[in-house]
Design a protein around this motif. Structure first.
Motif, PDB file in Angstrom:
ATOM      1  N   ASN A  55      23.653  -6.905  -0.495  1.00 49.17           N
ATOM      2  CA  ASN A  55      24.453  -7.956  -1.123  1.00 49.17           C
ATOM      3  C   ASN A  55      25.909  -7.564  -1.326  1.00 49.17           C
ATOM      4  OD1 ASN A  55      22.747 -10.147  -1.383  1.00 49.17           O
ATOM      5  ND2 ASN A  55      21.827  -9.379  -3.248  1.00 49.17           N
ATOM      6  N   ARG A  56      26.244  -6.287  -1.153  1.00 49.47           N
ATOM      7  CA  ARG A  56      27.626  -5.868  -1.312  1.00 49.47           C
ATOM      8  C   ARG A  56      28.484  -6.332  -0.142  1.00 49.47           C
ATOM      9  NH1 ARG A  56      26.586   0.364  -1.856  1.00 49.47           N
ATOM     10  NH2 ARG A  56      25.395  -0.239  -0.035  1.00 49.47           N
ATOM     11  N   CYS A  57      27.880  -6.633   0.993  1.00 46.00           N
ATOM     12  CA  CYS A  57      28.684  -7.024   2.153  1.00 46.00           C
ATOM     13  C   CYS A  57      28.072  -8.153   2.978  1.00 46.00           C
ATOM     14  CB  CYS A  57      28.973  -5.820   3.030  1.00 46.00           C
ATOM     15  SG  CYS A  57      27.782  -4.525   3.079  1.00 46.00           S
ATOM     16  N   VAL A  58      27.151  -8.900   2.406  1.00 43.10           N
ATOM     17  CA  VAL A  58      26.522 -10.009   3.119  1.00 43.10           C
ATOM     18  C   VAL A  58      26.476 -11.230   2.204  1.00 43.10           C
ATOM     19  CG1 VAL A  58      24.354 -10.820   4.132  1.00 43.10           C
ATOM     20  CG2 VAL A  58      25.086  -8.485   4.517  1.00 43.10           C
ATOM     21  N   GLN A  59      26.714 -12.387   2.778  1.00 44.02           N
ATOM     22  CA  GLN A  59      26.546 -13.624   2.024  1.00 44.02           C
ATOM     23  C   GLN A  59      25.151 -14.164   2.298  1.00 44.02           C
ATOM     24  OE1 GLN A  59      29.692 -16.519   2.321  1.00 44.02           O
ATOM     25  NE2 GLN A  59      31.089 -14.954   3.060  1.00 44.02           N
ATOM     26  N   HIS A  60      24.516 -14.682   1.279  1.00 40.65           N
ATOM     27  CA  HIS A  60      23.170 -15.199   1.420  1.00 40.65           C
ATOM     28  C   HIS A  60      23.160 -16.678   1.070  1.00 40.65           C
ATOM     29  CE1 HIS A  60      19.140 -16.077  -0.445  1.00 40.65           C
ATOM     30  NE2 HIS A  60      18.817 -15.710   0.770  1.00 40.65           N
ATOM     31  N   HIS A  61      22.578 -17.467   1.942  1.00 41.44           N
ATOM     32  CA  HIS A  61      22.424 -18.894   1.681  1.00 41.44           C
ATOM     33  C   HIS A  61      21.050 -19.308   2.185  1.00 41.44           C
ATOM     34  CE1 HIS A  61      23.376 -23.109   1.195  1.00 41.44           C
ATOM     35  NE2 HIS A  61      22.887 -23.305   2.401  1.00 41.44           N
ATOM     36  N   ALA A  62      20.155 -19.547   1.250  1.00 40.81           N
ATOM     37  CA  ALA A  62      18.802 -19.939   1.626  1.00 40.81           C
ATOM     38  C   ALA A  62      18.762 -21.438   1.903  1.00 40.81           C
ATOM     39  CB  ALA A  62      17.826 -19.581   0.512  1.00 40.81           C
ATOM     40  N   VAL A  63      18.157 -21.803   3.006  1.00 41.44           N
ATOM     41  CA  VAL A  63      17.984 -23.209   3.371  1.00 41.44           C
ATOM     42  C   VAL A  63      16.537 -23.574   3.069  1.00 41.44           C
ATOM     43  CG1 VAL A  63      18.062 -24.876   5.254  1.00 41.44           C
ATOM     44  CG2 VAL A  63      19.710 -23.000   5.182  1.00 41.44           C
ATOM     45  N   TRP A  64      16.347 -24.639   2.334  1.00 40.34           N
ATOM     46  CA  TRP A  64      14.992 -25.039   1.950  1.00 40.34           C
ATOM     47  C   TRP A  64      14.383 -25.891   3.050  1.00 40.34           C
ATOM     48  CZ3 TRP A  64      12.852 -29.317  -1.436  1.00 40.34           C
ATOM     49  CH2 TRP A  64      11.560 -29.001  -1.865  1.00 40.34           C
ATOM     50  N   ASP A  65      13.980 -25.232   4.120  1.00 39.81           N
ATOM     51  CA  ASP A  65      13.414 -25.946   5.261  1.00 39.81           C
ATOM     52  C   ASP A  65      11.954 -25.573   5.509  1.00 39.81           C
ATOM     53  OD1 ASP A  65      13.767 -23.381   6.124  1.00 39.81           O
ATOM     54  OD2 ASP A  65      14.802 -23.913   7.977  1.00 39.81           O
ATOM     55  N   TYR A  66      11.310 -25.017   4.519  1.00 37.71           N
ATOM     56  CA  TYR A  66       9.930 -24.571   4.688  1.00 37.71           C
ATOM     57  C   TYR A  66       8.946 -25.440   3.905  1.00 37.71           C
ATOM     58  CZ  TYR A  66      11.891 -22.203   0.659  1.00 37.71           C
ATOM     59  OH  TYR A  66      12.579 -21.917  -0.485  1.00 37.71           O
ATOM     60  N   TYR A  67       9.434 -26.572   3.360  1.00 40.44           N
ATOM     61  CA  TYR A  67       8.555 -27.500   2.628  1.00 40.44           C
ATOM     62  C   TYR A  67       7.418 -27.957   3.532  1.00 40.44           C
ATOM     63  CZ  TYR A  67       7.014 -31.451  -0.112  1.00 40.44           C
ATOM     64  OH  TYR A  67       6.257 -32.318  -0.823  1.00 40.44           O
ATOM     65  N   PRO A  68       6.224 -28.034   3.098  1.00 38.17           N
ATOM     66  CA  PRO A  68       5.714 -27.958   1.742  1.00 38.17           C
ATOM     67  C   PRO A  68       5.299 -26.548   1.320  1.00 38.17           C
ATOM     68  CG  PRO A  68       3.938 -28.659   3.161  1.00 38.17           C
ATOM     69  CD  PRO A  68       5.166 -28.466   4.030  1.00 38.17           C
ATOM     70  N   HIS A  69       5.610 -25.558   2.108  1.00 47.33           N
ATOM     71  CA  HIS A  69       5.244 -24.183   1.773  1.00 47.33           C
ATOM     72  C   HIS A  69       6.186 -23.646   0.693  1.00 47.33           C
ATOM     73  CE1 HIS A  69       2.609 -24.324   5.225  1.00 47.33           C
ATOM     74  NE2 HIS A  69       3.634 -24.737   5.962  1.00 47.33           N
ATOM     75  N   THR A  70       5.812 -22.548   0.117  1.00 49.93           N
ATOM     76  CA  THR A  70       6.668 -21.921  -0.891  1.00 49.93           C
ATOM     77  C   THR A  70       7.148 -20.572  -0.379  1.00 49.93           C
ATOM     78  OG1 THR A  70       4.774 -20.902  -1.982  1.00 49.93           O
ATOM     79  CG2 THR A  70       5.500 -23.036  -2.823  1.00 49.93           C
ATOM     80  N   ARG A  71       8.222 -20.131  -0.930  1.00 49.30           N
ATOM     81  CA  ARG A  71       8.757 -18.814  -0.585  1.00 49.30           C
ATOM     82  C   ARG A  71       8.841 -18.024  -1.872  1.00 49.30           C
ATOM     83  NH1 ARG A  71      14.707 -18.119   1.655  1.00 49.30           N
ATOM     84  NH2 ARG A  71      15.097 -17.961  -0.549  1.00 49.30           N
ATOM     85  N   ARG A  72       8.467 -16.795  -1.805  1.00 47.61           N
ATOM     86  CA  ARG A  72       8.447 -15.953  -2.989  1.00 47.61           C
ATOM     87  C   ARG A  72       9.255 -14.705  -2.673  1.00 47.61           C
ATOM     88  NH1 ARG A  72       3.350 -12.738  -4.503  1.00 47.61           N
ATOM     89  NH2 ARG A  72       2.993 -13.072  -2.311  1.00 47.61           N
ATOM     90  N   GLY A  73       9.972 -14.220  -3.652  1.00 44.63           N
ATOM     91  CA  GLY A  73      10.768 -13.036  -3.400  1.00 44.63           C
ATOM     92  C   GLY A  73      10.927 -12.173  -4.621  1.00 44.63           C
ATOM     93  N   ARG A  74      11.273 -10.948  -4.385  1.00 50.08           N
ATOM     94  CA  ARG A  74      11.583 -10.005  -5.460  1.00 50.08           C
ATOM     95  C   ARG A  74      12.912  -9.373  -5.142  1.00 50.08           C
ATOM     96  NH1 ARG A  74       5.745  -7.402  -5.715  1.00 50.08           N
ATOM     97  NH2 ARG A  74       4.769  -9.016  -6.963  1.00 50.08           N
TER      98      ARG A  74
END
Length: 85
Positions: A55-74
């Motif tokens: 995250n110090r040198c990358v931009q993150h933009h999650a696109v919610w295109d996996y509906y109806p599934h869920t995404r989980r993260g830590r």
């Protein structure tokens, strides 16, 4: 400037520039990032897919295109050295 990382939620201006110059440079950087496919990484999620980035040198933009599934993260923080440009 040795390196530059800018993202709209976290960057308001470039202190070394006038307001109009800062807005112009940041606008150019945001536009370049958004319109340059070589700078994008698209993940094709499958069961047990794992991704990670610095995250110090990358931009993150999650696109919610996996509906109806869920995404989980830590989120984890790794103690490391300062990134170099």
């Amino acid at each position: 400037m040795a390196g530059c990382c800018s993202s709209t939620p976290h960057t308001s201006h470039i202190p070394q520039l006038s307001s109009s110059e800062s807005a112009a440079v940041l606008g150019m950087l945001y536009e370049h990032t958004a319109r340059t496919p070589l700078l994008h990484c698209r993940v094709r999620w499958q069961p047990n897919t794992m991704t990670f980035w610095d995250n110090r040198c990358v931009q993150h933009h999650a696109v919610w295109d996996y509906y109806p599934h869920t995404r989980r993260g830590r989120r984890v923080a790794i103690d490391g050295t300062r990134p170099r440009a």
